[in-house]
Design an enzyme around this catalytic site. Structure first.
Site, PDB file in Angstrom:
ATOM      1  CD  GLU A   1      19.743  75.417  44.566  1.00  0.00           C
ATOM      2  OE1 GLU A   1      18.505  75.358  44.702  1.00  0.00           O
ATOM      3  OE2 GLU A   1      20.311  76.304  43.889  1.00  0.00           O
TER       4      GLU A   1
ATOM      5  N   GLY B   1      23.231  80.272  40.234  1.00  0.00           N
ATOM      6  CA  GLY B   1      23.030  81.407  41.131  1.00  0.00           C
ATOM      7  C   GLY B   1      24.273  82.252  41.341  1.00  0.00           C
TER       8      GLY B   1
ATOM      9  N   GLY C   1      16.652  79.613  36.989  1.00  0.00           N
ATOM     10  CA  GLY C   1      16.358  79.937  38.381  1.00  0.00           C
ATOM     11  C   GLY C   1      15.984  81.406  38.512  1.00  0.00           C
TER      12      GLY C   1
ATOM     13  CD  GLU D   1      20.126  73.323  36.751  1.00  0.00           C
ATOM     14  OE1 GLU D   1      19.557  74.341  36.369  1.00  0.00           O
ATOM     15  OE2 GLU D   1      19.968  72.840  37.883  1.00  0.00           O
TER      16      GLU D   1
ATOM     17  CB  SER E   1      24.280  82.322  35.780  1.00  0.00           C
ATOM     18  OG  SER E   1      24.533  82.183  37.164  1.00  0.00           O
TER      19      SER E   1
ATOM     20  CG  HIS F   1      18.315  71.707  41.584  1.00  0.00           C
ATOM     21  ND1 HIS F   1      19.186  72.348  42.427  1.00  0.00           N
ATOM     22  CD2 HIS F   1      18.074  72.561  40.557  1.00  0.00           C
ATOM     23  CE1 HIS F   1      19.461  73.548  41.926  1.00  0.00           C
ATOM     24  NE2 HIS F   1      18.792  73.701  40.794  1.00  0.00           N
TER      25      HIS F   1
ATOM     26  CG  ASN G   1      14.243  75.514  40.357  1.00  0.00           C
ATOM     27  OD1 ASN G   1      13.367  75.575  41.234  1.00  0.00           O
ATOM     28  ND2 ASN G   1      15.441  74.984  40.564  1.00  0.00           N
ATOM     29  CD1 TRP G   2       9.513  80.137  39.083  1.00  0.00           C
ATOM     30  CD2 TRP G   2       7.617  80.390  40.259  1.00  0.00           C
ATOM     31  NE1 TRP G   2       8.528  80.559  38.221  1.00  0.00           N
ATOM     32  CE2 TRP G   2       7.359  80.720  38.910  1.00  0.00           C
ATOM     33  CE3 TRP G   2       6.567  80.482  41.187  1.00  0.00           C
ATOM     34  CZ2 TRP G   2       6.092  81.131  38.465  1.00  0.00           C
ATOM     35  CZ3 TRP G   2       5.307  80.880  40.748  1.00  0.00           C
ATOM     36  CH2 TRP G   2       5.078  81.204  39.402  1.00  0.00           C
ATOM     37  CE  LYS G   3      17.448  77.603  41.887  1.00  0.00           C
ATOM     38  NZ  LYS G   3      18.886  77.757  41.939  1.00  0.00           N
TER      39      LYS G   3
HETATM   40  P1  PGA Z   1      20.041  80.086  38.306  1.00  0.00           P
HETATM   41  O1  PGA Z   1      19.515  78.651  38.807  1.00  0.00           O
HETATM   42  O2  PGA Z   1      19.424  80.333  36.958  1.00  0.00           O
HETATM   43  O3  PGA Z   1      19.548  81.063  39.345  1.00  0.00           O
HETATM   44  O4  PGA Z   1      21.521  80.010  38.235  1.00  0.00           O
HETATM   45  C1  PGA Z   1      19.347  77.577  37.920  1.00  0.00           C
HETATM   46  C2  PGA Z   1      18.872  76.361  38.668  1.00  0.00           C
HETATM   47  O5  PGA Z   1      19.286  76.144  39.811  1.00  0.00           O
HETATM   48  O6  PGA Z   1      18.072  75.572  38.123  1.00  0.00           O
END
Ligand code: PGA
Length: 250
Positions: free
Chosen positions: A97, A173, A234, A167, A213, A95, A9-11
């Site tokens: 976020e 993150g 991520g 998640e 993470s 997700h 997931n490149w966000k």
């Molecule tokens: P992260 O994000 O690996 O940077 O913790 C994972 C995600 O949000 O899918």
């Protein structure tokens, strides 16, 4: 056996040039015989360029979201069928976020899932608890609510169109990965819920990814657990070598 999947997931990261270089490097360095299915989910605007680069590869392209409606006066939205036309095969929905910042409620996520299925996209449905919810002993309630909203609302879900990503919000993150025990315990609960809601056969075939993470150092200890079939990555998906190493963690 559920398919092993590692999705990046490149966000809202990468320039166009970064995205192309990352895709090129993944293509050149991934081998046909990787132990898992690799998926990359770039920002919408880079999907076309990334799809072109990955066209002849074994790496699939996903999107990070799609609209809850099929077409019409929805300024700024991107429909599932538009993504399909660009070569997208997967879409991340629910997700944390988007749940926290963009009003993606369970009801909205259900509508997005319906659109994804209508466009023949595979759903990567995310679920997970905040730290406060975990500390209040609500982990199982949260997972049940988030997953039931979709699983009870759609009747054609199978392992061919649904992947679940657990998640924990406190691990995303933050560098605070769930321990393999914590992750496996949540995944075991989700596996049982899937069996209950979709039947044993389908419930056992659906891939359950861990996200939060997860990186090249800790992936193997997570993926060796019975109900962890891969990861949604991520930060570590933005480095080609790290992402490929995670994809080969079995
Ligand atoms: P992260 O994000 O690996 O940077 O913790 C994972 C995600 O949000 O899918």
């Amino acid at each position: 056996m559920p398919k092993k999947i590692v999705a990046g997931n490149w966000k809202m990261n990468t320039s166009l040039e970064d995205a192309k270089q990352l895709a090129q490097s993944l293509k050149e360095n991934s081998h046909q015989d990787t132990s898992s299915k690799l998926v990359v989910c770039p920002p919408f605007v880079w999907i076309h360029a990334v799809s072109e680069i990955l066209r002849e590869s074994n790496i699939s392209v996903g999107a990070q979201n799609c609209a809850a409606t099929a077409s019409g006066a929805f300024t700024g939205e991107i429909s599932a069928s538009m993504l399909k036309e660009l070569g997208v095969e997967y879409v991340i929905l629910g997700h944390s976020e988007r749940r926290a910042m963009f009003e993606d409620t369970d009801a909205v996520i259900l509508e997005k899932c319906k659109q994804a299925l209508a466009a023949d996209l595979q759903i990567i449905l995310c679920c997970g608890e905040t730290l406060a919810e975990r500390e209040a002993g609500k982990l199982e309630d949260v997972l049940t609510t988030q997953l039931s909203a979709v699983l009870k609302g759609i009747d054609q879900l199978t392992s061919a169109n649904l992947v679940i990503a657990y998640e924990p919000v406190w691990a995303i993150g933050t560098g605070l990965t769930a321990t393999p025990e914590q992750a496996e315990s949540a995944h075991g609960f989700i596996r049982n819920l899937l069996r209950e809601l979709l039947g044993n056969e389908t419930g056992e075939e659906i891939s359950l990814l861990y996200g939060g993470s997860c990186n090249a150092t800790n992936a193997a200890s997570l993926f060796e657990r019975d109900n962890i079939d891969g990861g949604l990555i991520g930060g570590a998906s933005l480095k080609s070598a790290d992402f490929l190493k995670i994809g080969n963690s079995w």
